[in-house]
Scaffold this active site. Sequence first.
Site: not given
Length: 466
Positions: A247, A210, A334, A466, A236, A461
Amino acid sequence: MAAMHLAPTSHPTPLRFSPLNRAMALTRSLRVCSVAANKDASCYIPAAPILLPDGPWKQIPGGVTAAEGFRAAGMFGGLRAKGEKPDLALVVCDVDAISAGSFTTNVVAAAPVLYCRSTLQHSKTARAVLINAGQANAATGDAGYQDLIECVNSTAKLLQVKPEKVLVESTGVIGQRIKKDALLNSLPDLVLSLSPTIEGADSAAVAITTTDLVSKSVAIEAEVGGSNIRVGGMAKGSGMIHPNMATMLGVVTTDAHVTSEIWREMVQIAVSRSFNQITVDGDTSTNDTVIALASGLSRSSGISSLNSSEGKQLQACLDGVMQGLAKSIAWDGEGATCLIEVNVSGTDNEAEAAKIARAVASSSLVKAAVYGRDPNWGRIACAVGYSGIRFQQNDLQILLGDILLMDGGQPQPFDRTRASAYLKKAGEVHGSVEIHISVGDGPGKGQAWGCDLSYDYVKINAEYTT
């Protein structure tokens, strides 16, 4: 017979992703190449650096298809909200494979988690793992579960296996059902694309990502019980990474011959030493799943005891593969600029050391200090102290790399400029920061992995949907 010792493969030069260009790199990774499943997976995102621990094995190519009897494929099926990066993967075993799984502890568990838990309770073997990216199919109620069942039944029909032999993993936005029609329409081509090649494994590893900037795939070959066996895997994960379980999504394969009871116990042990020891942001997802399949197609003798020499050898191999994948996930956190590895020793047992290591790796203050290249060791000492493990404060020792910061519970004089430079260098090359902690003279040792906390984590995040 003892495992053959093979020289460890050296790590490749780490890929460089600064926090300032991560968002741009993410956009570039979604560029259109070709939707064909057999195209080079690196066309979409590069592969993660291989972060295998040293051990009695040889690193080999192949990922989930390295072990005998496994095929894989990844393709674009139109499930993602943007771009044409592959978003649908399938891993298949040519025979009934001994199956095991580990799942999230989140009460709001996704439909595939509920399904796989139930299926594994009633069946000791599986033939396939279907994985989609784009929609998590979590918090979607009965309708989401029925979508999953339709996908399972269609996959089973195409593979000519029973539905209970098909397991499922999903990743993406929570609260969104799978784009069922797109998935079902893509299944025939996905099955036709199945391949035992490296390309098949690589395409599957890319399809399950992702926000990942790199795909995670690894495989090893080692000697177990006098015979060569292979263990491979893909995973992933980049955000929502925290123990309980990791996670992330993962599939691990081997051709070792092992009983169901022993395999399932081995998988839980390996998860506790790997995916349950990584953290990026303290959030535990709804979809965490690792499925591990053993084809038994190697010439190795059957393993029926964890404590046998063969059992210990296979456990070490499984630990190594899962730790390699787990470290790649933390490395790719991230917004991260470096991997943080926390090594703890001197506790009464492994579980205590692991708990301390997790506390330090999870500390937002430690992570922020590393990103700021600030050798603020007091934050490390604080995290050790609130970990919940009792120790004598005067036994505490802390090192940053090879720089001694605290010893005997007392601060030590150290070159702050040198310590800051150590952190800065790791960030510049997206390398590793090592923190070594000792709390006594006990035999317990443990590790945990995390990453620094940058401004880009918030940006990624804040704009996720959006």
